[in-house]
Design a protein around this motif. Structure first.
Motif, PDB file in Angstrom:
ATOM      1  N   ALA A  78      24.528 -71.495 -18.960  1.00 50.98           N
ATOM      2  CA  ALA A  78      24.788 -70.059 -18.937  1.00 50.98           C
ATOM      3  C   ALA A  78      23.522 -69.246 -18.735  1.00 50.98           C
ATOM      4  O   ALA A  78      23.540 -68.022 -18.836  1.00 50.98           O
ATOM      5  CB  ALA A  78      25.478 -69.627 -20.237  1.00 50.98           C
ATOM      6  N   ASP A  79      22.407 -69.925 -18.440  1.00 51.59           N
ATOM      7  CA  ASP A  79      21.168 -69.212 -18.114  1.00 51.59           C
ATOM      8  C   ASP A  79      21.247 -68.825 -16.643  1.00 51.59           C
ATOM      9  O   ASP A  79      20.543 -69.378 -15.780  1.00 51.59           O
ATOM     10  CB  ASP A  79      19.963 -70.110 -18.381  1.00 51.59           C
ATOM     11  CG  ASP A  79      18.648 -69.339 -18.325  1.00 51.59           C
ATOM     12  OD1 ASP A  79      18.663 -68.176 -17.860  1.00 51.59           O
ATOM     13  OD2 ASP A  79      17.609 -69.888 -18.734  1.00 51.59           O
ATOM     14  N   VAL A  80      22.102 -67.854 -16.343  1.00 54.07           N
ATOM     15  CA  VAL A  80      22.397 -67.520 -14.949  1.00 54.07           C
ATOM     16  C   VAL A  80      21.197 -66.952 -14.181  1.00 54.07           C
ATOM     17  O   VAL A  80      21.103 -67.156 -12.967  1.00 54.07           O
ATOM     18  CB  VAL A  80      23.616 -66.563 -14.865  1.00 54.07           C
ATOM     19  CG1 VAL A  80      24.888 -67.296 -15.231  1.00 54.07           C
ATOM     20  CG2 VAL A  80      23.436 -65.350 -15.772  1.00 54.07           C
ATOM     21  N   PRO A  81      20.226 -66.270 -14.829  1.00 51.92           N
ATOM     22  CA  PRO A  81      19.071 -65.819 -14.045  1.00 51.92           C
ATOM     23  C   PRO A  81      18.155 -66.972 -13.652  1.00 51.92           C
ATOM     24  O   PRO A  81      17.503 -66.924 -12.610  1.00 51.92           O
ATOM     25  CB  PRO A  81      18.354 -64.848 -14.999  1.00 51.92           C
ATOM     26  CG  PRO A  81      19.339 -64.519 -16.061  1.00 51.92           C
ATOM     27  CD  PRO A  81      20.193 -65.726 -16.196  1.00 51.92           C
ATOM     28  N   THR A 117      27.041 -69.920  -8.453  1.00 53.39           N
ATOM     29  CA  THR A 117      26.381 -69.072  -7.465  1.00 53.39           C
ATOM     30  C   THR A 117      25.823 -67.820  -8.125  1.00 53.39           C
ATOM     31  O   THR A 117      26.549 -67.095  -8.806  1.00 53.39           O
ATOM     32  CB  THR A 117      27.375 -68.663  -6.357  1.00 53.39           C
ATOM     33  OG1 THR A 117      27.995 -69.836  -5.817  1.00 53.39           O
ATOM     34  CG2 THR A 117      26.667 -67.901  -5.256  1.00 53.39           C
ATOM     35  N   GLN A 118      24.542 -67.559  -7.931  1.00 52.22           N
ATOM     36  CA  GLN A 118      23.919 -66.415  -8.577  1.00 52.22           C
ATOM     37  C   GLN A 118      24.539 -65.103  -8.095  1.00 52.22           C
ATOM     38  O   GLN A 118      24.976 -64.988  -6.945  1.00 52.22           O
ATOM     39  CB  GLN A 118      22.412 -66.416  -8.335  1.00 52.22           C
ATOM     40  CG  GLN A 118      21.691 -67.547  -9.045  1.00 52.22           C
ATOM     41  CD  GLN A 118      20.190 -67.348  -9.095  1.00 52.22           C
ATOM     42  OE1 GLN A 118      19.606 -66.698  -8.238  1.00 52.22           O
ATOM     43  NE2 GLN A 118      19.560 -67.910 -10.106  1.00 52.22           N
ATOM     44  N   HIS A 119      24.564 -64.127  -9.013  1.00 53.48           N
ATOM     45  CA  HIS A 119      25.230 -62.852  -8.733  1.00 53.48           C
ATOM     46  C   HIS A 119      24.368 -61.727  -9.285  1.00 53.48           C
ATOM     47  O   HIS A 119      23.844 -61.829 -10.406  1.00 53.48           O
ATOM     48  CB  HIS A 119      26.618 -62.848  -9.380  1.00 53.48           C
ATOM     49  CG  HIS A 119      27.520 -61.779  -8.883  1.00 53.48           C
ATOM     50  ND1 HIS A 119      27.401 -60.463  -9.269  1.00 53.48           N
ATOM     51  CD2 HIS A 119      28.573 -61.827  -8.019  1.00 53.48           C
ATOM     52  CE1 HIS A 119      28.342 -59.742  -8.679  1.00 53.48           C
ATOM     53  NE2 HIS A 119      29.066 -60.539  -7.911  1.00 53.48           N
ATOM     54  N   PRO A 120      24.204 -60.621  -8.540  1.00 57.83           N
ATOM     55  CA  PRO A 120      23.345 -59.526  -9.001  1.00 57.83           C
ATOM     56  C   PRO A 120      23.866 -58.812 -10.241  1.00 57.83           C
ATOM     57  O   PRO A 120      23.099 -58.141 -10.935  1.00 57.83           O
ATOM     58  CB  PRO A 120      23.304 -58.573  -7.792  1.00 57.83           C
ATOM     59  CG  PRO A 120      24.525 -58.901  -7.004  1.00 57.83           C
ATOM     60  CD  PRO A 120      24.743 -60.362  -7.189  1.00 57.83           C
ATOM     61  N   ARG A 121      25.160 -58.960 -10.531  1.00 59.72           N
ATOM     62  CA  ARG A 121      25.737 -58.299 -11.707  1.00 59.72           C
ATOM     63  C   ARG A 121      26.136 -59.335 -12.749  1.00 59.72           C
ATOM     64  O   ARG A 121      27.191 -59.240 -13.375  1.00 59.72           O
ATOM     65  CB  ARG A 121      26.940 -57.454 -11.295  1.00 59.72           C
ATOM     66  CG  ARG A 121      26.594 -56.332 -10.319  1.00 59.72           C
ATOM     67  CD  ARG A 121      27.811 -55.529  -9.940  1.00 59.72           C
ATOM     68  NE  ARG A 121      28.426 -54.906 -11.100  1.00 59.72           N
ATOM     69  CZ  ARG A 121      29.645 -54.363 -11.098  1.00 59.72           C
ATOM     70  NH1 ARG A 121      30.371 -54.396  -9.995  1.00 59.72           N
ATOM     71  NH2 ARG A 121      30.131 -53.817 -12.187  1.00 59.72           N
ATOM     72  N   ALA A 122      25.275 -60.293 -12.967  1.00 61.49           N
ATOM     73  CA  ALA A 122      25.591 -61.386 -13.886  1.00 61.49           C
ATOM     74  C   ALA A 122      25.845 -60.886 -15.303  1.00 61.49           C
ATOM     75  O   ALA A 122      26.739 -61.378 -15.998  1.00 61.49           O
ATOM     76  CB  ALA A 122      24.462 -62.410 -13.887  1.00 61.49           C
TER      77      ALA A 122
END
Length: 322
Positions: free
Chosen positions: A160-163, A209-214
């Motif tokens: 869950a460390d999406v950044p 997939t990374q997302h700018p509004r994570a």
């Protein structure tokens, strides 16, 4: 009314409406004939089809003719994990493995409702730290691997460390779709992105997939619904979330509001007390907080010292215990 009775009633309605239905359909309350022409299915067959369609609408089955989603199976190189310092189920007993046996015990008790207090979503456990570089991902993987060695539990490890996802990299695996894809795309099911491993009781959910509004995604209703499903679907499953550092991103704080337990990794002789105090304040609402001291010096006279220490409290662990 049973599904067969519903099907029979529907056939009767079609006949009364003038639809040419082969075979005879009797009035409500009477049984349907045992023989029906091949051109029109027996009510029991219709009932089975109705049941299947209902399952499809509920998301419990794939449409007719469509392949059911199947989780991918991947092979972890257990020898490489051992060499890198991670726990492996088939490795000889080690000091590290013994340390995690102690660390996991209260977490499992809370997760399974066997603690002093019943903890809501106690099987959702977030591993985080105040700042980066304190060993949270290393801790999350080892904790998941240690719990996977239990006889009565299964484990899902969620990156869950999406950044800055690093679970797959640390395990020697390539990037893959995962958590954020399930949240953002209704056509993606959890089972499609979940990775089954050769450790039979361990599965892995990549960050995706990374997302700018994570941050907004982790705080969304879709995420809440997913967490509820993950927490309640299997009563023996414990879910470990490798989370971003609390003081460096806002994603961790959004995720913490849905957790039953939080493990805060503290690097010995490195983490500043004020940073730790601010980090704990960010997760004040979480019912259970455990602090794990990473890379602590061994100090026992016989030379058998722990590299980890931990502090534990049911309703918070204040700065006096640091």
């Amino acid at each position: 009314m049973s599904l067969i009775e519903q099907a029979a009633k529907r056939l009767a309605q079609l006949r009364r409406a003038g639809v040419d239905v082969p075979g005879s359909v009797v009035a409500d309350g009477e049984s349907a004939p045992a023989e029906v022409t091949p051109d029109f299915p027996h009510p029991s067959a219709l009932a089975a089809d109705f049941k299947r369609q209902r399952a499809v609408l509920a998301g419990d089955a794939a449409p007719r003719g469509a392949p059911a989603p199947v989780s991918r199976r991947i092979e972890l190189d257990l020898n490489a994990l051992t060499v890198s310092g991670l726990i492996s189920p088939d490795a000889p007993r080690s000091q590290l493995a013994d340390q995690y046996r102690v660390i996991k015990r209260p977490l499992i008790a809370n997760a399974m409702g066997k603690g002093a207090t019943q903890i809501k979503r106690g099987n959702l456990i977030m591993v985080t730290s105040a700042l980066s570089g304190e060993g949270k991902t290393f801790t999350a993987i080892n904790l998941a691997m240690s719990i996977a060695m239990e006889l009565d539990n299964t484990v899902m490890l969620v990156d869950a460390d999406v950044p800055k996802p690093s679970v797959l990299k640390m395990l020697g695996l390539p990037p893959s779709r995962g958590l954020l894809d399930v949240i953002t795309d209704d056509s993606v099911e959890l089972s499609q992105v979940l990775l089954k491993t050769n450790v039979e009781t361990l599965s892995i959910l990549p960050s995706g997939t990374q997302h700018p509004r994570a941050t907004e995604l982790l705080a969304s209703d879709a995420m809440v619904g997913l967490l509820e499903e993950m927490a309640n679907r299997y009563p023996d499953r414990i879910i470990i979330f490798d989370s971003p550092p609390l003081l460096m991103t806002t994603e961790a704080r959004a995720l913490a509001t849905h957790m039953g337990q939080v493990v805060v990794v503290v690097k010995a002789e490195s983490t500043v007390r004020s940073d730790l105090k601010h980090a704990l304040a960010a997760i004040e609402s979480c019912p259970v907080k455990l602090m794990l001291l990473n890379q602590a010096r061994a100090s026992t006279q016989d030379g058998y010292g722990y590299g980890y220490g931990y502090g534990y409290g049911n309703y918070g662990y204040g700065s006096d215990g640091v």
